[in-house]
Design a protein around this motif. Structure first.
Motif, PDB file in Angstrom:
ATOM      1  N   VAL A  44       0.878  -0.866  -0.240  1.00  0.00           N
ATOM      2  CA  VAL A  44       0.032  -0.088   0.118  1.00  0.00           C
ATOM      3  C   VAL A  44       1.063   1.339  -0.018  1.00  0.00           C
ATOM      4  O   VAL A  44       0.189   2.155  -0.510  1.00  0.00           O
ATOM      5  CB  VAL A  44      -0.671   0.109   1.003  1.00  0.00           C
ATOM      6  N   ARG A  45       2.236   1.069   0.641  1.00  0.00           N
ATOM      7  CA  ARG A  45       3.157   2.637   1.240  1.00  0.00           C
ATOM      8  C   ARG A  45       3.728   2.470  -1.059  1.00  0.00           C
ATOM      9  O   ARG A  45       3.300   4.139  -1.097  1.00  0.00           O
ATOM     10  CB  ARG A  45       4.261   1.956   1.613  1.00  0.00           C
ATOM     11  N   GLU A  46       3.935   1.620  -0.950  1.00  0.00           N
ATOM     12  CA  GLU A  46       4.456   2.358  -3.199  1.00  0.00           C
ATOM     13  C   GLU A  46       3.332   2.373  -3.833  1.00  0.00           C
ATOM     14  O   GLU A  46       3.191   3.235  -4.318  1.00  0.00           O
ATOM     15  CB  GLU A  46       4.845   0.494  -3.464  1.00  0.00           C
ATOM     16  N   VAL A  47       1.900   1.941  -2.917  1.00  0.00           N
ATOM     17  CA  VAL A  47       0.789   2.585  -4.113  1.00  0.00           C
ATOM     18  C   VAL A  47       0.686   4.054  -3.659  1.00  0.00           C
ATOM     19  O   VAL A  47       0.729   4.934  -4.607  1.00  0.00           O
ATOM     20  CB  VAL A  47      -0.521   1.798  -3.976  1.00  0.00           C
ATOM     21  N   ALA A  48       0.740   4.307  -2.322  1.00  0.00           N
ATOM     22  CA  ALA A  48       0.344   5.748  -2.471  1.00  0.00           C
ATOM     23  C   ALA A  48       1.717   6.865  -2.867  1.00  0.00           C
ATOM     24  O   ALA A  48       1.071   7.288  -3.092  1.00  0.00           O
ATOM     25  CB  ALA A  48       0.855   5.569  -0.494  1.00  0.00           C
ATOM     26  N   ARG A  49       2.918   6.440  -2.725  1.00  0.00           N
ATOM     27  CA  ARG A  49       3.834   7.015  -3.457  1.00  0.00           C
ATOM     28  C   ARG A  49       3.951   7.049  -4.992  1.00  0.00           C
ATOM     29  O   ARG A  49       4.199   8.440  -5.746  1.00  0.00           O
ATOM     30  CB  ARG A  49       5.568   5.386  -3.509  1.00  0.00           C
ATOM     31  N   GLU A  50       3.467   6.188  -5.679  1.00  0.00           N
ATOM     32  CA  GLU A  50       3.106   6.213  -7.185  1.00  0.00           C
ATOM     33  C   GLU A  50       2.237   6.836  -7.655  1.00  0.00           C
ATOM     34  O   GLU A  50       2.264   7.770  -8.362  1.00  0.00           O
ATOM     35  CB  GLU A  50       3.282   5.058  -7.438  1.00  0.00           C
ATOM     36  N   ALA A  51       1.029   7.286  -6.612  1.00  0.00           N
ATOM     37  CA  ALA A  51       0.124   8.236  -7.127  1.00  0.00           C
ATOM     38  C   ALA A  51       0.002   9.346  -6.441  1.00  0.00           C
ATOM     39  O   ALA A  51      -0.456  10.581  -6.743  1.00  0.00           O
ATOM     40  CB  ALA A  51      -1.086   7.706  -6.017  1.00  0.00           C
ATOM     41  N   GLY A  52       0.861   9.530  -5.581  1.00  0.00           N
ATOM     42  CA  GLY A  52       1.569  11.005  -4.602  1.00  0.00           C
ATOM     43  C   GLY A  52       0.407  11.542  -4.385  1.00  0.00           C
ATOM     44  O   GLY A  52       0.509  12.494  -3.830  1.00  0.00           O
ATOM     45  N   VAL A  53       0.050  10.660  -2.886  1.00  0.00           N
ATOM     46  CA  VAL A  53      -0.817  10.466  -1.575  1.00  0.00           C
ATOM     47  C   VAL A  53      -0.739   9.939  -0.559  1.00  0.00           C
ATOM     48  O   VAL A  53       0.573   9.239  -0.559  1.00  0.00           O
ATOM     49  CB  VAL A  53      -2.703  10.145  -2.394  1.00  0.00           C
ATOM     50  N   SER A  54      -0.705   9.767   0.384  1.00  0.00           N
ATOM     51  CA  SER A  54      -0.401   9.310   1.396  1.00  0.00           C
ATOM     52  C   SER A  54      -0.831   8.133   1.746  1.00  0.00           C
ATOM     53  O   SER A  54      -2.122   7.883   1.268  1.00  0.00           O
ATOM     54  CB  SER A  54      -1.229  10.897   2.988  1.00  0.00           C
ATOM     55  N   VAL A  55      -0.100   7.497   2.820  1.00  0.00           N
ATOM     56  CA  VAL A  55      -0.753   6.401   2.874  1.00  0.00           C
ATOM     57  C   VAL A  55      -2.173   6.032   3.213  1.00  0.00           C
ATOM     58  O   VAL A  55      -3.002   5.051   2.882  1.00  0.00           O
ATOM     59  CB  VAL A  55       0.370   5.216   4.204  1.00  0.00           C
ATOM     60  N   PRO A  56      -2.114   6.953   4.466  1.00  0.00           N
ATOM     61  CA  PRO A  56      -4.038   6.743   5.377  1.00  0.00           C
ATOM     62  C   PRO A  56      -4.943   7.686   3.944  1.00  0.00           C
ATOM     63  O   PRO A  56      -6.151   7.066   3.931  1.00  0.00           O
ATOM     64  CB  PRO A  56      -3.962   7.944   6.418  1.00  0.00           C
ATOM     65  N   THR A  57      -4.403   8.321   3.015  1.00  0.00           N
ATOM     66  CA  THR A  57      -4.893   8.379   2.371  1.00  0.00           C
ATOM     67  C   THR A  57      -5.796   7.553   1.272  1.00  0.00           C
ATOM     68  O   THR A  57      -6.852   7.515   0.954  1.00  0.00           O
ATOM     69  CB  THR A  57      -4.707   9.113   1.096  1.00  0.00           C
ATOM     70  N   VAL A  58      -5.061   6.339   1.200  1.00  0.00           N
ATOM     71  CA  VAL A  58      -5.297   5.015   0.244  1.00  0.00           C
ATOM     72  C   VAL A  58      -6.130   4.244   1.149  1.00  0.00           C
ATOM     73  O   VAL A  58      -7.044   4.082   0.119  1.00  0.00           O
ATOM     74  CB  VAL A  58      -3.805   4.041  -0.352  1.00  0.00           C
ATOM     75  N   TYR A  59      -5.795   4.141   2.274  1.00  0.00           N
ATOM     76  CA  TYR A  59      -6.607   3.712   3.291  1.00  0.00           C
ATOM     77  C   TYR A  59      -7.796   3.842   3.627  1.00  0.00           C
ATOM     78  O   TYR A  59      -9.374   3.185   3.421  1.00  0.00           O
ATOM     79  CB  TYR A  59      -5.935   3.330   4.564  1.00  0.00           C
ATOM     80  N   ALA A  60      -8.508   5.235   3.365  1.00  0.00           N
ATOM     81  CA  ALA A  60      -9.748   5.521   2.979  1.00  0.00           C
ATOM     82  C   ALA A  60     -10.355   5.875   2.280  1.00  0.00           C
ATOM     83  O   ALA A  60     -11.282   5.689   2.319  1.00  0.00           O
ATOM     84  CB  ALA A  60      -9.059   7.480   3.681  1.00  0.00           C
ATOM     85  N   ALA A  61      -9.787   5.586   1.036  1.00  0.00           N
ATOM     86  CA  ALA A  61     -10.902   5.522   0.014  1.00  0.00           C
ATOM     87  C   ALA A  61     -10.693   4.205   0.133  1.00  0.00           C
ATOM     88  O   ALA A  61     -11.932   4.175  -0.915  1.00  0.00           O
ATOM     89  CB  ALA A  61      -9.672   6.486  -1.108  1.00  0.00           C
ATOM     90  N   TYR A  62      -9.567   3.427  -0.104  1.00  0.00           N
ATOM     91  CA  TYR A  62     -10.814   1.492  -0.594  1.00  0.00           C
ATOM     92  C   TYR A  62      -9.847   0.566   0.845  1.00  0.00           C
ATOM     93  O   TYR A  62     -10.897  -0.202   0.101  1.00  0.00           O
ATOM     94  CB  TYR A  62      -9.317   0.635  -1.204  1.00  0.00           C
ATOM     95  N   GLY A  63      -9.807   1.299   1.818  1.00  0.00           N
ATOM     96  CA  GLY A  63     -10.186   0.165   3.368  1.00  0.00           C
ATOM     97  C   GLY A  63      -8.549  -0.705   3.219  1.00  0.00           C
ATOM     98  O   GLY A  63      -8.219  -0.979   4.081  1.00  0.00           O
ATOM     99  N   SER A  64      -8.551  -1.487   1.894  1.00  0.00           N
ATOM    100  CA  SER A  64      -7.565  -2.442   1.829  1.00  0.00           C
ATOM    101  C   SER A  64      -7.017  -2.586   0.293  1.00  0.00           C
ATOM    102  O   SER A  64      -7.756  -2.285  -0.554  1.00  0.00           O
ATOM    103  CB  SER A  64      -7.886  -3.713   2.504  1.00  0.00           C
ATOM    104  N   LYS A  65      -5.790  -3.718   0.084  1.00  0.00           N
ATOM    105  CA  LYS A  65      -5.534  -3.814  -1.025  1.00  0.00           C
ATOM    106  C   LYS A  65      -6.652  -4.235  -1.731  1.00  0.00           C
ATOM    107  O   LYS A  65      -6.859  -4.789  -3.200  1.00  0.00           O
ATOM    108  CB  LYS A  65      -3.931  -4.803  -1.029  1.00  0.00           C
ATOM    109  N   LYS A  66      -7.121  -5.927  -0.638  1.00  0.00           N
ATOM    110  CA  LYS A  66      -8.275  -6.219  -1.894  1.00  0.00           C
ATOM    111  C   LYS A  66      -8.948  -5.193  -2.008  1.00  0.00           C
ATOM    112  O   LYS A  66     -10.485  -5.364  -3.044  1.00  0.00           O
ATOM    113  CB  LYS A  66      -8.735  -7.487  -0.314  1.00  0.00           C
ATOM    114  N   GLY A  67      -9.726  -3.798  -1.557  1.00  0.00           N
ATOM    115  CA  GLY A  67     -10.422  -2.850  -1.295  1.00  0.00           C
ATOM    116  C   GLY A  67     -10.082  -2.762  -3.028  1.00  0.00           C
ATOM    117  O   GLY A  67     -11.356  -2.171  -3.751  1.00  0.00           O
ATOM    118  N   LEU A  68      -8.891  -2.071  -3.102  1.00  0.00           N
ATOM    119  CA  LEU A  68      -8.369  -0.984  -4.402  1.00  0.00           C
ATOM    120  C   LEU A  68      -8.721  -2.489  -5.435  1.00  0.00           C
ATOM    121  O   LEU A  68      -9.411  -2.391  -6.387  1.00  0.00           O
ATOM    122  CB  LEU A  68      -6.459  -1.416  -4.495  1.00  0.00           C
ATOM    123  N   VAL A  69      -8.159  -3.982  -5.502  1.00  0.00           N
ATOM    124  CA  VAL A  69      -8.306  -4.901  -6.378  1.00  0.00           C
ATOM    125  C   VAL A  69     -10.129  -4.745  -6.748  1.00  0.00           C
ATOM    126  O   VAL A  69     -10.627  -5.059  -7.957  1.00  0.00           O
ATOM    127  CB  VAL A  69      -7.799  -6.401  -6.750  1.00  0.00           C
TER     128      VAL A  69
END
Length: 211
Positions: A44-69
């Motif tokens: 998730v940290r790599e996803v956040a870095r690739e998207a230019g956002v914070s790790v908490p932002t990724v979790y807030a948006a999708y909850g988890s890697k499974k949520g992203l998928v």
């Protein structure tokens, strides 16, 4: 003096639009990483870095890697335009035309999200949650075919076929493996595959002497 209230009036719309854009950028970043380096290796940290956002932002948006998928799978379904398939199914009761409508949806899905489908299947071999997402997609596809085939008059299917076998034959012919083989190894354009699938399924499923 009246400009300020007008600006505030659209603040919520502006925030909603920005949030949707952020969600889309996170999902696209996740897709690039999942496809290029695999599900397990991507954090998730790599996803956040690739998207230019914070790790908490990724979790807030999708909850988890499974949520992203799951979000990527849902987006892939929309990109394949299921509404168009439904409209084509409703436009005519002719079985061959309805087969063409279903095949068109499958071609669009594989063309626009084949890499994601392959990733999901491979990752599902070691991740039970992803295996469940992949299996759910297959079950939904089968359910659509059963629903359509069940509306056809008697004697529409070949006389030696029952409904479950007809669904199996469709799945055996029209799938991501056949699509990938023909596009990557045999250099077929997607439209040619769609046309061929329609021809083969018509021949293999439909009774040539149907009323």
């Amino acid at each position: 003096m009246e400009a300020q209230p007008d600006r505030r009036r659209y603040d919520s719309l502006r925030r909603l639009t920005q949030a949707k854009q952020t969600h889309a950028e996170i999902a696209e970043a996740a897709r690039r990483l999942f496809v290029s380096q695999g599900w397990t290796a991507t954090t998730v940290r790599e996803v956040a870095r690739e998207a230019g956002v914070s790790v908490p932002t990724v979790y807030a948006a999708y909850g988890s890697k499974k949520g992203l998928v799951q979000a990527l799978v849902d987006a892939a379904d929309l990109a394949a335009d299921p509404a168009r398939m439904v409209a084509e199914l409703e436009a005519t009761p002719d079985p061959e035309s309805q087969l063409a409508g279903m095949v068109g949806y499958d071609r669009r899905l594989f063309e626009r999200a084949g890499d994601l489908i392959a990733l999901l299947r491979e990752a599902g071999r070691v991740e039970s949650d992803l295996a469940a997402v992949y299996q759910q997609g297959r079950l939904l596809a089968d359910r659509t075919r059963i629903q359509v085939f069940s509306t056809w008059p008697d004697n529409t299917l070949r006389v030696d076929l029952d409904l479950p076998t007809a669904v199996d034959i469709y799945a055996a012919l029209c799938n991501i493996d056949v699509y990938t083989t023909l596009t990557t190894e045999r250099r077929w354009p997607p439209q040619r595959i769609e046309h061929w699938w329609t021809q083969v399924l018509t021949r293999e499923l439909l009774n040539p002497h149907r009323p």
